[in-house]
Design a protein around this motif. Structure first.
Motif, PDB file in Angstrom:
ATOM      1  N   LEU A  32       0.811  -1.215   0.000  1.00 30.65           N
ATOM      2  CA  LEU A  32       0.000   0.000   0.000  1.00 30.65           C
ATOM      3  C   LEU A  32       0.845   1.264   0.000  1.00 30.65           C
ATOM      4  CD1 LEU A  32      -2.984  -0.782   2.404  1.00 30.65           C
ATOM      5  CD2 LEU A  32      -2.682  -1.340  -0.008  1.00 30.65           C
ATOM      6  N   VAL A  33       1.968   1.240   0.683  1.00 31.18           N
ATOM      7  CA  VAL A  33       2.825   2.432   0.722  1.00 31.18           C
ATOM      8  C   VAL A  33       3.327   2.771  -0.679  1.00 31.18           C
ATOM      9  CG1 VAL A  33       5.046   3.358   1.511  1.00 31.18           C
ATOM     10  CG2 VAL A  33       3.529   2.202   3.129  1.00 31.18           C
ATOM     11  N   GLU A  34       3.762   1.757  -1.417  1.00 34.08           N
ATOM     12  CA  GLU A  34       4.260   2.018  -2.768  1.00 34.08           C
ATOM     13  C   GLU A  34       3.135   2.474  -3.693  1.00 34.08           C
ATOM     14  OE1 GLU A  34       6.852  -0.825  -4.520  1.00 34.08           O
ATOM     15  OE2 GLU A  34       7.994  -1.151  -2.671  1.00 34.08           O
ATOM     16  N   LYS A  35       1.954   1.892  -3.538  1.00 35.65           N
ATOM     17  CA  LYS A  35       0.819   2.315  -4.362  1.00 35.65           C
ATOM     18  C   LYS A  35       0.437   3.759  -4.067  1.00 35.65           C
ATOM     19  CE  LYS A  35      -1.065  -2.379  -4.621  1.00 35.65           C
ATOM     20  NZ  LYS A  35      -2.102  -3.314  -4.106  1.00 35.65           N
ATOM     21  N   ALA A  36       0.436   4.132  -2.796  1.00 33.31           N
ATOM     22  CA  ALA A  36       0.102   5.510  -2.433  1.00 33.31           C
ATOM     23  C   ALA A  36       1.202   6.467  -2.864  1.00 33.31           C
ATOM     24  CB  ALA A  36      -0.132   5.602  -0.931  1.00 33.31           C
ATOM     25  N   PHE A  37       2.454   6.010  -2.830  1.00 29.50           N
ATOM     26  CA  PHE A  37       3.540   6.860  -3.308  1.00 29.50           C
ATOM     27  C   PHE A  37       3.367   7.189  -4.784  1.00 29.50           C
ATOM     28  CE2 PHE A  37       7.538   7.039  -5.686  1.00 29.50           C
ATOM     29  CZ  PHE A  37       7.993   8.282  -5.246  1.00 29.50           C
ATOM     30  N   GLN A  38       2.852   6.225  -5.550  1.00 27.97           N
ATOM     31  CA  GLN A  38       2.619   6.473  -6.970  1.00 27.97           C
ATOM     32  C   GLN A  38       1.701   7.673  -7.164  1.00 27.97           C
ATOM     33  OE1 GLN A  38       4.004   4.863  -9.818  1.00 27.97           O
ATOM     34  NE2 GLN A  38       3.189   6.847 -10.456  1.00 27.97           N
TER      35      GLN A  38
ATOM     36  N   VAL B 219      12.067   5.463  -1.171  1.00 24.14           N
ATOM     37  CA  VAL B 219      10.891   5.121  -0.365  1.00 24.14           C
ATOM     38  C   VAL B 219      11.077   3.742   0.264  1.00 24.14           C
ATOM     39  CG1 VAL B 219       8.432   4.538  -0.490  1.00 24.14           C
ATOM     40  CG2 VAL B 219       9.279   6.608  -1.611  1.00 24.14           C
ATOM     41  N   ARG B 220      11.567   2.783  -0.513  1.00 22.01           N
ATOM     42  CA  ARG B 220      11.779   1.435   0.017  1.00 22.01           C
ATOM     43  C   ARG B 220      12.861   1.418   1.089  1.00 22.01           C
ATOM     44  NH1 ARG B 220      11.681  -1.014  -6.087  1.00 22.01           N
ATOM     45  NH2 ARG B 220       9.425  -1.412  -6.218  1.00 22.01           N
TER      46      ARG B 220
END
Length: 226
Positions: free
Chosen positions: A23-29, A51-52
């Motif tokens: 979810l964090v990566e999806k929201a970062f997008q 981010v990672r």
């Protein structure tokens, strides 16, 4: 099992007690889109790598580093949180197996439990509400409640103050990232436990100060002798 008299357990949320599911990566997008960063381009890939690497850190701090100005960081943060809220509202939020039971066992043994996050208060509250966890812990804290987010010790020390725990030697800090481990070690916690259900692997957790590495938070009561 540890013989340390742990009275307070500070637990991370996403990746430790709550499934992240990307979810964090999806929201970062969504945040990158809001700032005009081309998906799949070299700048986007560089930012995603950061981010990672910094999973666990206060999100606004991450955006300040990535976008350079406060105005851009705030815009990115607003877009990130809106996207994350949408994902949670759509049902993309669940507890990790054994997490609720572990928290209940720790509290039944007389230990205080505080949930912490790198998200804002609004996002943290939404996650707690989605899980029905409003009363699962003694307290929940976000970076704004303490002063600074991870890797600084502020949230762990604020938890100590707010729960009136006597000593940092009675403190355990548990999380899935190197930033959680740095927070625990800088706060003087006797137990700094990494779990392998989230962002970082054992090598990173130990390098950043883990005293113990567990398969999941479900193993924590056994470690502390609950």
């Amino acid at each position: 099992m540890t013989d340390t008299d742990i009275r307070l357990v500070v637990l991370d949320m996403a990746g430790t007690t709550v499934a992240d599911d990307g979810l964090v990566e999806k929201a970062f997008q969504a945040a990158a889109d809001a700032l005009g960063v081309e998906v799949g381009g070299p700048e986007h890939e560089r930012m995603l790598a950061h981010v990672r690497l910094t999973m666990g850190e206060s999100k606004i701090s991450v955006f300040r580093h990535l976008f350079g100005t406060e105005e851009k960081a705030q815009r990115a943060n607003v877009a990130f949180e809106a996207a994350y809220h949408g994902l949670v509202a759509d049902g993309h939020c669940e507890a990790l197996p054994g997490a609720a039971e572990a928290i209940a066992e720790l509290r039944a043994a007389g230990r205080k439990v505080v949930l912490t996050t790198g998200f804002s208060r609004a996002t943290q509250d939404q996650i707690l509400q989605a899980l029905g966890w409003e009363s699962i812990a003694d307290l929940s804290l976000c970076p704004a409640d303490a002063g600074r987010g991870r890797p600084y010790p502020d949230m762990a020390l604020m938890a100590l103050l707010r729960t009136e725990t006597d000593s940092v030697r009675q403190l355990a800090v548990v999380g899935d990232t190197g930033y959680d481990m740095l927070t625990g070690s800088r706060a003087g916690a006797s137990v700094v436990a990494g779990v392998l259900t989230g962002a970082h692997r054992e090598e990173r957790l130990r390098a950043d100060g883990a005293t113990h590495v567990l398969g999941s938070v479900a193993e924590l009561p056994g470690l502390l002798g609950a």
